[in-house]
Every structure is written in structure tokens, then in C-alpha cells.
Design an enzyme around this catalytic site. Structure first.
Site, mmCIF file in Angstrom:
data_model
loop_
_atom_site.group_PDB
_atom_site.id
_atom_site.type_symbol
_atom_site.label_atom_id
_atom_site.label_comp_id
_atom_site.label_asym_id
_atom_site.label_seq_id
_atom_site.Cartn_x
_atom_site.Cartn_y
_atom_site.Cartn_z
ATOM 1 N N GLY A 32 0.851 -1.182 0.000
ATOM 2 C CA GLY A 32 0.000 0.000 0.000
ATOM 3 C C GLY A 32 0.885 1.229 0.000
ATOM 4 C CG ASP A 269 4.837 4.208 -2.422
ATOM 5 O OD1 ASP A 269 4.255 5.227 -2.811
ATOM 6 O OD2 ASP A 269 4.389 3.061 -2.620
#
Length: 327
Positions: A32, A269
Site C-alpha cells: 500500500g 513511495d
């Protein structure tokens, strides 16, 4: 108080090193964007909290356990009425990753504004980080994201937004509408070149965005990244108004580090986690980019979204020649 609060959907991930249709061994983990960032920032020594909802099921418990093992604080609602999302990765060729989502109607899509604002009020984060993925999940998740950035901004927290456009979740016009309503409450934007038009229609998107946000960070994979920072004659409050003073732009480039790419998934990320860590450390813009590109380089040298993210002690390791044995 917490250094960083982030919110969004984390899914259980299944990864195979070849086309999944062939079967064979698979690796079970979690994935995620926001939790990847949370793990990265926590490994670099900061107090981090992740907010979401998961199903009251074993996949949800795996997510909770993994994040807690990585020293990430959690504010999790375990839903009896919705499930934990699932994502599958397979590799038909070297560094070409195919992604399959199973997330429509997941627990994370039921996040509410009350949950996000309550977390900000309780934790008083120094920095709130959101992505363009969460508001794409549902109308309630979109409202929850908007409420979060408004509340954090009003409370004096720094707010960052990673565009992270996902074509499978919504159209570009839908994304543009939702993301632009966040911008008046955002200080730092992360985007790739092909995402800037989601934020503005201006011919010079950087200059236009810097009328409201403080910094625009543009990533370009192997070409490195650029940080564009606003320096105005006005106050920070004036900079977030329609009548902001003229903008002077300071641009800094940081090249990508020369490493062997094994798996590029999660690199964005990782980059963001390094940048946010350096922001929390009050480093100068060039040092923020350096830590960001270093974190991104660590990520691409191994498989997995977050598993190879560096600790603070690891940050200097890539200065050694590849193949070096540290004895």
C-alpha cells in the site's frame, strides 16, 4: 503527538517471480502506498502512525502485525461488513510487473471524515501525508481525505500529497477534480511529469502550482528528481491565497543513484519516505532530495514494496562500490 500521520488502503499482496498462471511458489506480504511511506519514515527514526480500515479477517491481522513489527503505530478499524483488499504481482519479464487488484468495496473504501479528523485532533501530527489513491476508492474515502488535509492544514501541520494516479481506479478528469480541491491545503506535492496536468491546466504547471503550494517535487525514474520551491515576498498564509505575491522559483536536481534495478515497484513511495524524513529533520532542499533518491535506490535493488527500505544507519551504504564486502 506524532511526527507523521498517513492514511489509505493497504492490501495483502501475493507475488510470484514468473507469470502467475504457471503456478508455483508465491510470496505473501502487504502492499500500500501510504503504509510503504509509513514504514520508510519509521525506519529512518521517526514516530509514525497509519490510519485505515481493514476487514476483521486474517489478512487484516497480517497488515496490523506487519506494521507494528516495523514500529508503525496504527489506528485501525476492523470491519465486520467489509473485507481486506488483495493485490497480486507477477513478472512476465525482468522488471516488468503485472498488477491485479481485488479491492472494490473493501474496508478501506469505507473510511469516513470523522475517522480522519479524529485522528488528527488526537495525534496532532507534525506532517500529514496523503496520496491520490485514497480519494479514488469511494465517495466517503474522498471526503475523508479532504477533511484530513483541511483539518491538518488549519491546525498548522505540514501537508504533503503524492498524486500517484491509478487509471484503474478513476479517469483523469475525475482525478483532476478531486486532487485540485486538495491543493489549497497542501504544502508539498509529489508528481511525475505526466501527472502535472491533473493538478493544473496552466502552460507552466510548476509556476502555477507554486502560487499555492510551497514545493513541487517532480520524479523521473532513472533521470532523477527535481525540487521546485517557492520563495515569495509574502507570508506563508498569503501564499495560499488567490492574490499571492509573485513567485520566484528555486529549482534543484538530484540524479538517480547508479544501482542495479531488480524491482521498481515501490520506488516512488521509498523516494517520498526519504524526502519526508529529511523534511522532519529540517534539512535543506538539496539534502531532502539526496535522502529521497537514496531511499528510492535502496528500494529498487530488491523485490518487494517496502522490504529493502533503509534505516538511518543504512543511508551511506550505497556510497560503496557495488560488490563490496563490509567486514
Amino acid at each position: 503527538m506524532t511526527d507523521l500521520l498517513t492514511l489509505g488502503e493497504t492490501m495483502v499482496s501475493v507475488r510470484t517471480a514468473r507469470p502467475m498462471r504457471l503456478g508455483g511458489d508465491a510470496h505473501l506480504s502487504i502492499a500500500g502506498s501510504e503504509s510503504n511511506v509509513a514504514i520508510g519514515v519509521a525506519r529512518l527514526g521517526h514516530d509514525v502512525t497509519w490510519l485505515s480500515a481493514v476487514g476483521n479477517d486474517e489478512p487484516g491481522r497480517l497488515i496490523e502485525r506487519t506494521l507494528r513489527a516495523e514500529n508503525v503505530g496504527t489506528r485501525i478499524r476492523f470491519s465486520e461488513d467489509a473485507f481486506t483488499g488483495f493485490i497480486a504481482f507477477d513478472q512476465p519479464s525482468h522488471d516488468i510487473t503485472r498488477v491485479s487488484y481485488h479491492r472494490r468495496g473493501s474496508a478501506a473504501s469505507t473510511l469516513t471524515p470523522d475517522e480522519t479528523t479524529a485522528a488528527i485532533d488526537a495525534l496532532a501530527p507534525t506532517l500529514l501525508h496523503v496520496t491520490g489513491i485514497t480519494p479514488a476508492l469511494s465517495d466517503t474515502a474522498r471526503a475523508a481525505t479532504l477533511a484530513a488535509v483541511r483539518t491538518a492544514f488549519a491546525a498548522g501541520a505540514q501537508v504533503s500529497l503524492d498524486v500517484n494516479y491509478r487509471a484503474r481506479l478513476w479517469t483523469r478528469p475525475e482525478a483532476a477534480t478531486a486532487l485540485r480541491e486538495l491543493l489549497p491545503h497542501v504544502h508539498t506535492v509529489f508528481a511525475s511529469d505526466d501527472e502535472l496536468d491533473l493538478l493544473t491546466d496552466a502552460n507552466d504547471p510548476i509556476a502555477d502550482l507554486l502560487k499555492s503550494v510551497d514545493t513541487v517535487v517532480v520524479t523521473a525514474g532513472g533521470k532523477g528528481a527535481w525540487s521546485h520551491t517557492r520563495a515569495t515576498a509574502g507570508t506563508p498564509a498569503e501564499a495560499h491565497t488567490v492574490d499571492a505575491p509573485p513567485t520566484e522559483v528555486q529549482t534543484i536536481h538530484s540524479p538517480a543513484l547508479p544501482v542495479t534495478v531488480v524491482d521498481s515497484i515501490g520506488a516512488g513511495d521509498a523516494f517520498v519516505s526519504g524526502y519526508l524524513s529529511a523534511t522532519l529533520d529540517n534539512l535543506a532542499p538539496d539534502a531532502r532530495l539526496t535522502r529521497a533518491t537514496t531511499s528510492g535506490a535502496f528500494c529498487v535493488t530488491a523485490y518487494g514494496d517496502w522490504e529493502s527500505l533503509p534505516t538511518r544507519q543504512d543511508l551511506t551504504l550505497l556510497t560503496h562500490t557495488q560488490g563490496t564486502a563490509l567486514r
